[in-house]
Write a protein that holds these residues in place. Structure first.
Motif, PDB file in Angstrom:
ATOM      1  N   GLU A  38      60.416  12.502  70.115  1.00  0.00           N
ATOM      2  CA  GLU A  38      62.288  13.666  70.222  1.00  0.00           C
ATOM      3  C   GLU A  38      61.903  14.205  69.026  1.00  0.00           C
ATOM      4  OE1 GLU A  38      64.825  15.319  72.179  1.00  0.00           O
ATOM      5  OE2 GLU A  38      64.167  13.413  73.099  1.00  0.00           O
ATOM      6  N   PRO A  39      62.032  15.778  70.085  1.00  0.00           N
ATOM      7  CA  PRO A  39      61.938  16.677  69.143  1.00  0.00           C
ATOM      8  C   PRO A  39      63.259  16.430  67.826  1.00  0.00           C
ATOM      9  CG  PRO A  39      60.945  17.930  70.590  1.00  0.00           C
ATOM     10  CD  PRO A  39      61.345  16.120  70.631  1.00  0.00           C
ATOM     11  N   GLY A  40      63.421  17.121  66.574  1.00  0.00           N
ATOM     12  CA  GLY A  40      64.414  16.718  65.497  1.00  0.00           C
ATOM     13  C   GLY A  40      64.398  15.538  64.918  1.00  0.00           C
ATOM     14  N   SER A  41      63.700  14.415  65.515  1.00  0.00           N
ATOM     15  CA  SER A  41      64.037  12.780  64.894  1.00  0.00           C
ATOM     16  C   SER A  41      63.049  12.869  63.564  1.00  0.00           C
ATOM     17  CB  SER A  41      63.060  11.993  65.658  1.00  0.00           C
ATOM     18  OG  SER A  41      62.475  12.249  65.753  1.00  0.00           O
ATOM     19  N   LEU A  42      63.606  12.117  62.744  1.00  0.00           N
ATOM     20  CA  LEU A  42      62.507  11.949  61.809  1.00  0.00           C
ATOM     21  C   LEU A  42      61.378  11.331  61.709  1.00  0.00           C
ATOM     22  CD1 LEU A  42      65.276   9.963  59.104  1.00  0.00           C
ATOM     23  CD2 LEU A  42      64.543  12.467  59.008  1.00  0.00           C
ATOM     24  N   GLU A  43      60.879  10.819  62.978  1.00  0.00           N
ATOM     25  CA  GLU A  43      59.604  11.157  63.273  1.00  0.00           C
ATOM     26  C   GLU A  43      59.021  11.934  63.078  1.00  0.00           C
ATOM     27  OE1 GLU A  43      62.846   9.000  64.749  1.00  0.00           O
ATOM     28  OE2 GLU A  43      62.291   7.599  64.289  1.00  0.00           O
ATOM     29  N   TYR A  44      59.232  12.299  64.213  1.00  0.00           N
ATOM     30  CA  TYR A  44      59.358  14.331  64.436  1.00  0.00           C
ATOM     31  C   TYR A  44      58.806  14.778  63.456  1.00  0.00           C
ATOM     32  CZ  TYR A  44      58.549  18.420  67.176  1.00  0.00           C
ATOM     33  OH  TYR A  44      57.887  20.112  67.383  1.00  0.00           O
TER      34      TYR A  44
END
Length: 173
Positions: A38-44
């Motif tokens: 998901e865009p905006g996630s820490l993973e992103y």
């Protein structure tokens, strides 16, 4: 930022870090196209910064309108592949650029942003699934119980999560 470099503005303006901004744009484009997180996630964010750092340190000779060439994509895949010493590669490339920067100009706004991204990737830890004993994180020997896999988590530097994410996104691009 260097006031003596105006990148086309009239007198006294700030330098524009175009190489870094282009690398970040390409990284964002590749990750969004892949649709892995998901865009905006820490993973992103970890994936985007890892991939942007890779793009920036590889150089930016791309095709028309910033579209990466097939050879450029192959280079990114090679650099982000499992087993490639990415962390050492980044440190070596950053040291080369910093040495050149000191010899030639004093400061470089692109390098400053790349350094900030690298600092964030090293110092930020994310909670991620524990994919084994660390010898082969992309091909673990998973336990029989899937619930055990989901519950086994470890703290890891952001680049360790962003690197395989970026690699897979390049494949999907």
């Amino acid at each position: 930022m260097r006031p003596e470099s105006t990148n086309g503005t009239s007198g006294g303006g700030l330098a524009v870090p175009m190489a870094w901004l282009c690398a970040e744009f390409l990284a964002d484009e590749v990750l969004r196209t892949g649709g892995l997180v998901e865009p905006g996630s820490l993973e992103y964010r970890a994936g985007r910064r890892t991939l942007a750092l890779t793009v920036y340190l590889c150089g930016a000779e791309d095709g028309p309108a910033g579209v990466p060439t097939a050879s450029r994509l192959d280079e990114w895949l090679s650099v982000t592949a499992y087993g490639h010493p990415w962390q050492e590669w980044v440190r070596d490339r950053m040291a080369e650029r910093e040495s050149f920067d000191r010899d030639v100009s004093g400061t470089d706004p692109d390098l400053d942003l790349a350094r900030d991204a690298w600092d964030w990737l090293e110092r930020t830890e994310l909670l991620a699934a524990d994919l084994g004993d660390g010898t082969d994180p992309w091909h673990p020997a998973l336990p029989v119980d899937p619930a055990a896999v989901e519950s086994a988590q470890v703290w890891t530097p952001a680049w360790r999560l962003g690197l395989p994410l970026g690699h897979l996104a390049i494949h999907l691009y």
